[in-house]
Design a protein around this motif. Structure first.
Motif, PDB file in Angstrom:
ATOM      1  N   GLU A  66       2.349   9.070  -1.805  1.00 23.13           N
ATOM      2  CA  GLU A  66       3.031   7.934  -2.439  1.00 23.13           C
ATOM      3  C   GLU A  66       4.342   8.362  -3.082  1.00 23.13           C
ATOM      4  OE1 GLU A  66       1.869   4.274  -2.850  1.00 23.13           O
ATOM      5  OE2 GLU A  66       4.008   4.604  -2.935  1.00 23.13           O
ATOM      6  N   ALA A  67       4.402   9.599  -3.613  1.00 25.18           N
ATOM      7  CA  ALA A  67       5.594  10.052  -4.333  1.00 25.18           C
ATOM      8  C   ALA A  67       6.749  10.429  -3.411  1.00 25.18           C
ATOM      9  CB  ALA A  67       5.232  11.245  -5.221  1.00 25.18           C
ATOM     10  N   ALA A  68       6.497  10.484  -2.097  1.00 26.80           N
ATOM     11  CA  ALA A  68       7.550  10.961  -1.194  1.00 26.80           C
ATOM     12  C   ALA A  68       8.666   9.941  -0.990  1.00 26.80           C
ATOM     13  CB  ALA A  68       6.947  11.345   0.160  1.00 26.80           C
ATOM     14  N   VAL A  69       8.378   8.669  -1.182  1.00 24.48           N
ATOM     15  CA  VAL A  69       9.385   7.616  -1.012  1.00 24.48           C
ATOM     16  C   VAL A  69       9.415   6.736  -2.264  1.00 24.48           C
ATOM     17  CG1 VAL A  69      10.175   5.673   0.382  1.00 24.48           C
ATOM     18  CG2 VAL A  69       8.938   7.553   1.472  1.00 24.48           C
ATOM     19  N   GLY A  70      10.617   6.546  -2.804  1.00 29.38           N
ATOM     20  CA  GLY A  70      10.775   5.580  -3.896  1.00 29.38           C
ATOM     21  C   GLY A  70      10.186   6.021  -5.217  1.00 29.38           C
ATOM     22  N   GLY A  71      10.024   7.323  -5.433  1.00 28.09           N
ATOM     23  CA  GLY A  71       9.548   7.807  -6.730  1.00 28.09           C
ATOM     24  C   GLY A  71       8.286   7.084  -7.166  1.00 28.09           C
ATOM     25  N   ALA A  72       8.359   6.427  -8.324  1.00 19.76           N
ATOM     26  CA  ALA A  72       7.175   5.781  -8.891  1.00 19.76           C
ATOM     27  C   ALA A  72       6.851   4.457  -8.226  1.00 19.76           C
ATOM     28  CB  ALA A  72       7.391   5.547 -10.389  1.00 19.76           C
ATOM     29  N   ILE A  73       7.750   3.949  -7.392  1.00 21.05           N
ATOM     30  CA  ILE A  73       7.510   2.627  -6.813  1.00 21.05           C
ATOM     31  C   ILE A  73       6.373   2.703  -5.813  1.00 21.05           C
ATOM     32  CG2 ILE A  73       8.541   0.675  -5.595  1.00 21.05           C
ATOM     33  CD1 ILE A  73      11.288   1.890  -6.250  1.00 21.05           C
ATOM     34  N   PRO A  74       5.325   1.916  -6.011  1.00 18.82           N
ATOM     35  CA  PRO A  74       4.268   1.920  -5.003  1.00 18.82           C
ATOM     36  C   PRO A  74       4.798   1.266  -3.733  1.00 18.82           C
ATOM     37  CG  PRO A  74       3.493   0.991  -7.104  1.00 18.82           C
ATOM     38  CD  PRO A  74       4.989   1.070  -7.154  1.00 18.82           C
ATOM     39  N   ILE A  75       4.971   2.060  -2.683  1.00 14.09           N
ATOM     40  CA  ILE A  75       5.437   1.488  -1.420  1.00 14.09           C
ATOM     41  C   ILE A  75       4.580   1.973  -0.249  1.00 14.09           C
ATOM     42  CG2 ILE A  75       7.323   3.214  -1.284  1.00 14.09           C
ATOM     43  CD1 ILE A  75       7.294  -0.327   0.229  1.00 14.09           C
ATOM     44  N   ILE A  76       4.095   3.212  -0.336  1.00 16.01           N
ATOM     45  CA  ILE A  76       3.245   3.733   0.742  1.00 16.01           C
ATOM     46  C   ILE A  76       1.941   2.928   0.822  1.00 16.01           C
ATOM     47  CG2 ILE A  76       2.004   5.763   1.575  1.00 16.01           C
ATOM     48  CD1 ILE A  76       5.093   6.015   1.614  1.00 16.01           C
ATOM     49  N   ARG A  77       1.268   2.772  -0.315  1.00 17.26           N
ATOM     50  CA  ARG A  77      -0.021   2.080  -0.337  1.00 17.26           C
ATOM     51  C   ARG A  77       0.131   0.615   0.062  1.00 17.26           C
ATOM     52  NH1 ARG A  77      -1.441   4.718  -4.427  1.00 17.26           N
ATOM     53  NH2 ARG A  77      -3.153   6.083  -3.853  1.00 17.26           N
ATOM     54  N   PRO A  78       1.123  -0.115  -0.480  1.00 19.25           N
ATOM     55  CA  PRO A  78       1.301  -1.493  -0.011  1.00 19.25           C
ATOM     56  C   PRO A  78       1.517  -1.577   1.499  1.00 19.25           C
ATOM     57  CG  PRO A  78       2.482  -1.205  -2.058  1.00 19.25           C
ATOM     58  CD  PRO A  78       1.944   0.154  -1.673  1.00 19.25           C
ATOM     59  N   LEU A  79       2.326  -0.667   2.055  1.00 19.67           N
ATOM     60  CA  LEU A  79       2.560  -0.726   3.504  1.00 19.67           C
ATOM     61  C   LEU A  79       1.302  -0.360   4.280  1.00 19.67           C
ATOM     62  CD1 LEU A  79       6.083   0.840   4.147  1.00 19.67           C
ATOM     63  CD2 LEU A  79       5.365  -1.509   4.590  1.00 19.67           C
ATOM     64  N   ARG A  80       0.591   0.671   3.808  1.00 20.67           N
ATOM     65  CA  ARG A  80      -0.559   1.162   4.565  1.00 20.67           C
ATOM     66  C   ARG A  80      -1.760   0.233   4.425  1.00 20.67           C
ATOM     67  NH1 ARG A  80      -3.297   6.449   2.577  1.00 20.67           N
ATOM     68  NH2 ARG A  80      -4.278   4.810   1.381  1.00 20.67           N
ATOM     69  N   ASP A  81      -1.959  -0.290   3.216  1.00 21.82           N
ATOM     70  CA  ASP A  81      -3.178  -1.063   2.970  1.00 21.82           C
ATOM     71  C   ASP A  81      -2.915  -2.562   2.827  1.00 21.82           C
ATOM     72  OD1 ASP A  81      -4.619   1.286   3.041  1.00 21.82           O
ATOM     73  OD2 ASP A  81      -4.448   1.619   0.889  1.00 21.82           O
ATOM     74  N   SER A  82      -2.016  -2.935   1.892  1.00 21.72           N
ATOM     75  CA  SER A  82      -1.867  -4.358   1.602  1.00 21.72           C
ATOM     76  C   SER A  82      -1.339  -5.125   2.807  1.00 21.72           C
ATOM     77  CB  SER A  82      -0.937  -4.563   0.410  1.00 21.72           C
ATOM     78  OG  SER A  82      -1.339  -3.783  -0.687  1.00 21.72           O
ATOM     79  N   LEU A  83      -0.408  -4.515   3.539  1.00 23.47           N
ATOM     80  CA  LEU A  83       0.170  -5.207   4.685  1.00 23.47           C
ATOM     81  C   LEU A  83      -0.506  -4.804   6.000  1.00 23.47           C
ATOM     82  CD1 LEU A  83       3.884  -5.129   3.555  1.00 23.47           C
ATOM     83  CD2 LEU A  83       2.495  -7.168   3.886  1.00 23.47           C
ATOM     84  N   ALA A  84      -1.668  -4.163   5.896  1.00 21.39           N
ATOM     85  CA  ALA A  84      -2.333  -3.655   7.101  1.00 21.39           C
ATOM     86  C   ALA A  84      -2.759  -4.778   8.036  1.00 21.39           C
ATOM     87  CB  ALA A  84      -3.549  -2.810   6.716  1.00 21.39           C
ATOM     88  N   GLY A  85      -2.935  -5.987   7.513  1.00 15.08           N
ATOM     89  CA  GLY A  85      -3.351  -7.104   8.353  1.00 15.08           C
ATOM     90  C   GLY A  85      -2.189  -7.961   8.813  1.00 15.08           C
ATOM     91  N   ASP A  86      -0.985  -7.562   8.464  1.00 14.72           N
ATOM     92  CA  ASP A  86       0.205  -8.352   8.777  1.00 14.72           C
ATOM     93  C   ASP A  86       1.038  -7.573   9.793  1.00 14.72           C
ATOM     94  OD1 ASP A  86       2.241 -10.256   8.616  1.00 14.72           O
ATOM     95  OD2 ASP A  86       2.131 -10.371   6.437  1.00 14.72           O
ATOM     96  N   ARG A  87       2.155  -8.155  10.218  1.00 15.26           N
ATOM     97  CA  ARG A  87       3.034  -7.440  11.128  1.00 15.26           C
ATOM     98  C   ARG A  87       4.415  -7.339  10.491  1.00 15.26           C
ATOM     99  NH1 ARG A  87       4.171  -8.275  17.562  1.00 15.26           N
ATOM    100  NH2 ARG A  87       1.964  -7.791  17.700  1.00 15.26           N
ATOM    101  N   VAL A  88       4.844  -6.116  10.207  1.00 14.20           N
ATOM    102  CA  VAL A  88       6.141  -5.896   9.567  1.00 14.20           C
ATOM    103  C   VAL A  88       7.241  -6.044  10.615  1.00 14.20           C
ATOM    104  CG1 VAL A  88       7.598  -4.220   8.354  1.00 14.20           C
ATOM    105  CG2 VAL A  88       5.161  -4.387   7.801  1.00 14.20           C
ATOM    106  N   HIS A  89       8.243  -6.855  10.308  1.00 18.37           N
ATOM    107  CA  HIS A  89       9.376  -6.999  11.225  1.00 18.37           C
ATOM    108  C   HIS A  89      10.515  -6.042  10.864  1.00 18.37           C
ATOM    109  CE1 HIS A  89       7.652 -10.299  13.244  1.00 18.37           C
ATOM    110  NE2 HIS A  89       7.733 -11.153  12.238  1.00 18.37           N
TER     111      HIS A  89
END
Lengths: 442, 442
Positions: A130-153
């Motif tokens: 999670e710390a590799a992109v965007g410092g403290a901003i949660p972005i890895i987990r949202p992309l991997r889990d929260s948006l796992a059922g959606d399709r990112v454009h």
């Protein structure tokens, strides 16, 4: 107070992130133990030099120079040393020994990520980053889990704080690039050699990581088209303002149809771009980061916060640590990286976007018609033209020296645009192609 | 194409969210199966009326009226019917039968959450609810996992799209509350009975959920102080603009020291508040939502996106579905709710914040001194005063009728402020206390 069994944590590196991780772990140990259901015992912090100065206080007896022994005695290894070697070798050792690994090392992930993920999957260990992109901003987990059922454009990310600070100063304080870079260096935002930031290497590594996650496809850093901000001038920033834009260094990750094959592919690229002033990304000031995600069902989302800083990055590392530790407590394997889609990585020439082209032209009748013809010959459709006459001299002596044309295009391919620009540069009515900027977020 | 075993999914409800969940699941079934490593088979969609109109196309043979049979045959139950009963009863049945549950039902969680989480923990099932707060915006997972190693100090959330749309129209289009509400109703943002939105009930439920997660403490909805936007006037919005603020309906969740006991406690409250125009939350327009989080190490983070809508909410539900399904594939229990901190829930009187108070006063010498004395008697420190003289008549006939004072305070407790306002209302020099608004985000 409840007695828990202890999980053994090894920390590799005691720089600005490592020292904060250690100090927060020691400070909030009991609270974290309650959240996890196990104690988190720092068994040691591997450093090269026991006597180097530290940014946070760490008990001297935790420091050690033998990283390998520490790794082999740990349940969870936190890598915050940076660089490729020996970090890669250490993480391979940790994973093969069955330890879970937490890393903030974007350079390592963007170059050796696939092989590390493969080892992790083989042995049933987990790799958190999670710390590799965007410092403290949660972005890895949202992309991997929260948006796992959606399709990112599409992802538009401001993922490098240093360049955002520089461009923001050029936009809001009227600095030149040199002045803004000097200010960034003085404040510690830019390093003595600012190449990694200024030339977009850091952002390209993050783009590779984000694109891999978002599109379930391995994207290596050499698949990322990269342009830095060295060529961005104060004039461009002022001209952008006048037409309602802000210049930002963007990491753009896009799922698109390959014009050659008609099949889906992935583009990842880093370049300065014009963003409409009303876009949420335009309001990201200073050294902050933000990642704007467009998904099929979720629509537009934005994740915003401090993109760097030892303490901020440590927050993301500790979030991963709690996840890893909970998995140790409750058992069961975690989640492997998902690269099932395995889409082709498309070159920049396959991308289509909008452009703003600034030309110095001769000020005489028929010039606009000639230039418009040239655009249409390449199939590039012009959306708007602003013309301003440049004068020399002043007062009553002034005479017309030429004109500046700012041409906004509709969506066009990079290929068509490159051909158009080449012809513009050779045209007898064009004195100079002043600037070509992509427009994103429209 | 790979052959997977199928996980059986039951959907309860086929309203705007349910219909979208079903339709996205059917449309992207193969892609999701690849991400999960198992097929996701919709075994049925429970509805009350088989012939009701649907917002998305659903195969007729999937609709069923016997929810209980569907639940007992499912590995994962998705509840998108809303309301307390029979949703509560169904989820209890699902959890006790060992199924994992995904719900978007904030009202149910804010009232019966603790008992449902307890059942889930007892049987080793999981309860997912990313869709309950902020629609598609990932906020539950970042709070639960990404910030699990950090300490959250404060959450400022715009968590109700309807009221944000109304306040935004009042701010940007000059609407009165009634005009803006009428527009929101016409666009389908507000329901025929807008009470749940306008009076802050919806936001209070979300505040309860956010505060519980952020502070590892069960916060029920009746522990949330609640004020809606019915009393917000166009005059207040204009006055706020003039002093550099925007009026927003905020859900504020705060960790603070109880002034009575000196010990840590939690406050959750919903009320209109002034936000500085430069604050990231001030730029959240229309029906969008955003959650601004201040944490010890991470600093300030913001999560932004569409807060409602069937398709957007369905994205969050499907993200949870992928998480739940992956857990079924790889085995092992998930993560229980963490309420170990169990902090006391403090009443609004324990909160301290800044205030802006607007008074109509008599226009004569000494009034300001009298009012300033009254503030200081209650220990409320005045930061700034703006005075404007109100005139009646016009042209040469105008005469001074009184003055308006806008007083900004430093941080003060609700208790001290309430006492101050009571005395102001009774003061012979105050014609009327026009408005009292809390100021957040400074």
């Amino acid at each position: 107070m409840i007695e828990y069994r202890n999980l053994k944590i090894a920390i590799l590196g005691a720089g600005s992130v490592g020292a904060q991780v250690a100090s927060l772990l020691l400070e909030h140990g009991e609270e974290l133990a309650n959240r996890v259901g196990a104690g988190l015992e720092v068994v040691g912090i591997a450093v090269r030099d026991l006597d180097a100065p530290r940014t946070a206080e760490i008990p001297r007896e935790l420091l050690a120079t033998d990283a390998r022994s520490l790794i082999l005695g740990a349940d969870i290894v936190i890598e915050v040393m940076g660089g490729i070697e020996p970090a890669r070798e250490y993480l391979e050792l940790a994973l093969t020994s069955g330890a879970d690994v937490i890393t903030a090392n974007k350079a390592l992930l963007a170059t050796h990520g696939p092989e590390l993920f493969a080892i992790a999957e083989q042995v049933g260990a987990q790799l958190y980053y999670e710390a590799a992109v965007g410092g403290a901003i949660p972005i890895i987990r949202p992309l991997r889990d929260s948006l796992a059922g959606d399709r990112v454009h599409r992802i538009l990310g401001i993922v490098n704080g240093t360049t955002n600070y520089i461009l923001d100063r050029m936009d809001r304080d009227g600095d030149t690039l040199e002045q803004a870079l000097a200010a960034a260096t003085e404040l510690g935002y830019a390093e003595a050699d600012p190449t990694a930031d200024i030339d977009g290497f850091d952002a390209a590594q993050k783009a590779a990581i984000l694109a891999s996650l978002a599109f379930h496809t391995t994207v290596a850093v050499d698949g990322v088209h990269r342009e830095g901000i060295r060529t961005v001038t104060r004039d461009q920033v002022v001209a952008a303002q006048r037409s309602g834009f802000v210049v930002k260094l963007l990491a753009v990750c896009e799922r698109l149809v390959d014009p050659e094959t008609g099949r889906d592919g992935v583009s990842a690229r880093v370049h300065p771009a014009l963003i409409p002033a009303g876009h949420p990304l335009a309001a990201v000031h200073g050294a902050n980061n933000a990642v704007f995600v467009e998904a099929e069902a979720a629509g537009s989302l934005m994740f915003y916060g401090a993109g760097a800083g030892g303490r901020q990055t440590a927050s993301a590392v500790l979030g991963d640590l709690v996840s890893a530790a909970r998995r140790h407590v409750v058992g069961g394997p975690g989640v492997a990286e998902s690269t099932h889609a395995d889409l082709p990585i498309l070159p920049i020439s396959s991308v289509s976007t909008r452009y703003q082209i600034t030309l110095s032209v001769l000020d005489r009748p028929g010039v606009l018609a000639q230039i418009a013809t040239l655009f249409s010959e390449h199939g590039v459709s012009v959306e708007a033209v602003q013309q301003s006459v440049v004068t020399v001299g002043g007062g009553e002596d002034e005479e017309s020296a030429g004109a500046t044309l700012v041409i906004g295009t509709h969506r066009a391919t990079e290929k068509a645009l490159a051909a158009t620009v080449a012809d513009l540069a050779g045209s007898p009515v064009v004195a100079r192609v002043e600037s070509v900027l992509r427009v994103e977020g429209l």
